[in-house]
Write an enzyme that holds these catalytic residues in place. Structure first.
Site, PDB file in Angstrom:
ATOM      1  N   GLU A   1     -11.489  -0.484  -3.773  1.00  0.00           N
ATOM      2  CA  GLU A   1     -10.831   0.048  -2.584  1.00  0.00           C
ATOM      3  C   GLU A   1      -9.545   0.734  -3.053  1.00  0.00           C
ATOM      4  O   GLU A   1      -9.249   0.807  -4.244  1.00  0.00           O
ATOM      5  CB  GLU A   1     -10.523  -1.067  -1.575  1.00  0.00           C
ATOM      6  CG  GLU A   1      -9.513  -2.100  -2.073  1.00  0.00           C
ATOM      7  CD  GLU A   1      -9.242  -3.202  -1.056  1.00  0.00           C
ATOM      8  OE1 GLU A   1     -10.062  -3.390  -0.144  1.00  0.00           O
ATOM      9  OE2 GLU A   1      -8.207  -3.881  -1.186  1.00  0.00           O
TER      10      GLU A   1
ATOM     11  N   ASP B   1       0.827  -1.212   0.000  1.00  0.00           N
ATOM     12  CA  ASP B   1       0.000   0.000   0.000  1.00  0.00           C
ATOM     13  C   ASP B   1       0.859   1.258   0.000  1.00  0.00           C
ATOM     14  O   ASP B   1       0.659   2.159   0.809  1.00  0.00           O
ATOM     15  CB  ASP B   1      -0.919   0.025   1.223  1.00  0.00           C
ATOM     16  CG  ASP B   1      -1.755  -1.223   1.378  1.00  0.00           C
ATOM     17  OD1 ASP B   1      -2.008  -1.896   0.367  1.00  0.00           O
ATOM     18  OD2 ASP B   1      -2.164  -1.530   2.516  1.00  0.00           O
TER      19      ASP B   1
END
Length: 740
Positions: A223, A47
């Site tokens: 997402e 991420d």
């Protein structure tokens, strides 16, 4: 300033350097990178987020998984580089004493997003559990720091609070990303598969959400959002499917765009990202090399104006951290973004790279030392600056680079603290001026301008970039140069090219991190995609199934009639131990390259819950080793899923299943699987879909082992929540074409 006065000022500035400049300086030697770029310091760096600090370093941040095999879970990680070729690990964002006091003791901290505004660095992140409601009430936290390396001070509470699902659980308030928009407001995007992605306005300091949020994606698809502004559009890019299924991870990034930061965001075909038959144009997906599951990205622009995507992916041969087993090994990768027909594509659609690539361009040409810009500018005053940024250049009146910049295309980028008026001149004739209320560009007798928000703080450090490429001049003011903006003036002047000359300035500004570079040559065409040639074999279902067909678990309800194969969906499955579904196979061509195609009619309705009705094509070795392309209902969405199952752990035969999304679902859907063997003899299948049989969207590739060629066929099965009687899948044909 009126255009004529701007041009007169440009000539006056250019005259400062007349007769004093040396020849055009050679640019620094190129640097290459090879994915994964986090390999020197980390096994996993998931991420990722990135920002360039005023010290010239690029700082990267990652979620709190163990950094290396055998390591402990962290409190988010930090690393930095100056050239993307070498990295320095800096430690964790928080420690036990500085982590948010309102987080539950066992909470994790995920998915950092980094920005700079208001004279400080601002980091948003996911808190998986709060002390107020222990048990998984996700929320968004925020912390600030004077430098990109910290120390980080968490706020006293969430910037976005947990959201109840009304059934005793919590929606996924995760994966934050900030945008400063042209209306002068700041917007925070957040959310995930359970609840969808939403956007909320936040206060000017970025620390509190205000007003009511707006949902911008459907609840079961996206997402890891990130929004950037380009050419009048806001692009929402977000990741889809499972991030963390080990060797079957099919995570990918898709985009939609809107004229408003609140959406609606539509893909290249006009489909919304916030409807049951969900849209999304492919930005990044796996291509059959070593990398699978590329996603949860950040976006940045280098000194040459080249956009890049920073993301994590999984090496399909090394999907797990050795210890603890089960944690996905997700290192950090970087690749260029090309804008093709108005849409962002990773390496023109070629996907993740595994060979050496040109690194993001850093540093400056034209004799400028980015860390000490005054040394390369006539009539600039060197200032000591501060501990973060080092020496800066104070420009007052007229100034110019001591060396000429190259002609053709050019980009000038800098951190600036602006006076009341500041003008940049490229090639002696292209003018970009920032006044009290506007940013203006003048070239070729034309003028364009944009209004600067009334509350823009010119006393703080901001980003200013001026660029000429392909006959387009842009001047942009932003917070951090991460796709955000306060204002952008854009002007098209066909065949415009700047002349080789000093870069000149007029007015007042303090300048840091100054770079002068030729603009990277834009890539304008998609990478080659599979194309069918002559027909090799197949069946039009004009009569009974012939000798070329075979079954695994025959289903007598599958009937050929009226030129179609009609197959009521079986209440059966093929994932895990539920190997009860029938499969119908056709003999494949003997060549090493071919494309299989079918047309499917399947009415899955819209908006209701149907898990997981599906039909489509399958490449199959056995019940625990296959790739399955289907039109499928996933909760309230209708998607095209390209799933993969394999044995993930030989010791106990445990299987893993995950999938990638491709194109848009439709009642009538055309499907293709393009087959070839790679250099290792493995079997590679790339999937494509079409809603009209003419325009094809090609997506992810799955790789099956070398050896015997898998069988290729059709399936129709799924659970039956919400549907009685079973929907009928109707196949018009199955054809095999030569692959060009």
């Amino acid at each position: 300033m009126p255009p004529r006065r701007l041009l007169a000022a440009a000539l006056a500035v250019a005259a400062v350097a007349t007769g004093t400049t040396a020849a055009v300086a050679a640019p620094p030697p190129p640097v290459t990178t090879t994915n994964d770029i986090s390999k020197p310091f980390a096994d996993t760096f998931a991420d990722p987020a990135i920002i360039q600090g005023r010290d010239g370093y690029w700082y990267a941040y990652a979620t709190s998984d163990p950094l290396v095999s055998g390591g402990p879970f962290g409190l988010m990680h930090m690393a930095r580089t100056k050239d993307f070729g070498s990295w320095e690990y800096l430690g964790t964002v928080f420690n036990d004493a500085t982590k948010p006091s309102w987080a539950a003791p066992g909470s994790f901290f995920w998915a950092p997003d980094i920005r700079y505004f208001g004279g400080r660095y601002v980091m948003y992140f996911t808190v998986t559990d709060t002390a107020a409601n222990p048990g998984g009430d996700y929320s968004i936290g925020v912390a600030t720091a004077p430098t990109p390396a910290g120390p980080w001070t968490a706020s006293g509470g969430p910037v976005v609070t947990p959201k109840s699902d009304g059934n005793g659980g919590w929606f996924n308030t995760i994966d934050p990303a900030l945008l400063t928009a042209a209306d002068g407001k700041r917007y925070l995007y957040y959310g995930g598969f359970y609840g969808g992605i939403s956007v909320t306005e936040v206060t000017a300091d970025g620390l509190q959400a205000v007003g009511e949020p707006t949902q911008v994606t459907v609840g079961d698809r996206y997402e890891g959002s990130y929004v950037v502004y380009r050419d009048g559009w806001y692009y929402l890019m977000a990741s889809s499917m499972n991030c963390c299924a080990g060797p079957t991870t099919g995570y990918s990034v898709f985009a939609g765009r809107s004229k408003s930061p609140k959406g609606p965001f539509l893909d290249a075909d006009g489909a919304s990202m916030n409807e049951s038959r969900v849209g999304g144009t492919t930005v990044l997906t796996q291509n059959g090399n070593k990398w699978i599951g590329p996603g949860h990205h950040a976006f940045f622009t280098d000194a040459a104006g080249q956009d890049h995507i920073l993301y994590h992916a999984i090496d399909r041969a090394k999907p797990w951290l050795t210890n603890p087993f089960g944690i996905n090994r997700r290192p950090m990768l970087v690749d260029r973004i090309d804008w093709i027909d108005g849409w962002p594509r990773t390496r023109a659609g070629a996907g993740p790279s595994e060979t050496p690539q040109p690194a993001p361009t850093t540093g400056s040409g034209a004799g400028i030392t980015a860390a000490d810009p005054a040394s390369g500018i006539w009539l600039a005053t060197r200032r000591t600056g501060d501990a973060l940024g080092g020496p800066t250049a104070q420009l007052k009146g007229a100034a110019a680079t001591k060396q000429s910049a190259p002609g053709g295309s050019l980009r000038v980028d800098a951190d600036v603290r602006l006076g009341n008026s500041f003008t940049t001149v490229l090639g002696g004739s292209v003018v970009a001026s920032v006044s009290a209320h506007k940013i203006t560009v003048v070239a070729g007798g034309k003028t364009a301008s944009a209004t600067i928000p009334a509350d823009f703080d010119r006393t703080q450090w901001n980003k200013l970039s001026v660029q000429v490429v392909d006959g387009v001049v842009t001047a942009r003011l932003s917070d951090s140069g991460l796709g955000d903006l306060y204002a952008e003036a854009r002007l098209a002047v066909p065949k415009l090219k700047v002349k080789s000359a000093p870069v000149s300035w007029l007015g007042s500004a303090e300048v840091d991190n100054l770079t002068v570079r030729p603009v990277a040559k834009p890539v304008k065409a998609l990478a080659p995609q599979p194309k069918p040639g002559k027909l090799l074999a197949g069946d039009e279902f004009s009569g009974p199934l012939g000798a070329g067909w075979s079954w695994v678990r025959p289903d007598a309800n599958a009937v050929v009639a009226n030129g179609k194969l009609s197959w009521p969906l079986q209440n059966a499955d093929l994932v895990g131990s539920g190997n009860t579904a029938g499969l119908l196979f056709h003999q494949t061509p003997s060549t090493d390259r071919w494309i299989a195609e079918t047309k499917l009619n399947l009415d899955l309705g819209e908006g209701d819950i149907r898990n997981y009705q599906q039909a489509g094509m399958i490449a199959y070795r056995n019940d625990d080793d296959f790739a399955r392309l289907g039109d499928v209902s996933i909760w309230r969405t209708r998607q095209t899923e390209y799933g993969r199952e394999l044995v993930a752990r030989e010791s106990d035969g445990a299987t893993s299943y995950g999938g990638a999304a491709i194109g848009r679902s439709a009642k009538d859907l055309w499907m293709r699987l393009a087959f070839h063997k790679n250099a290792a003899g493995e079997h590679v299948y790339q999937a494509g879909t079409s809603v009209d049989g003419k325009k094809w969207v090609w997506g992810a590739s799955w790789v099956l082992p070398a050896g015997e060629t898998p069988r290729l066929g059709l399936f129709a099965h799924g659970e039956f929540t919400g549907a009685n009687p079973a929907p009928v899948a109707t196949f018009d044909y199955l054809r095999f074409y030569e692959s060009k």
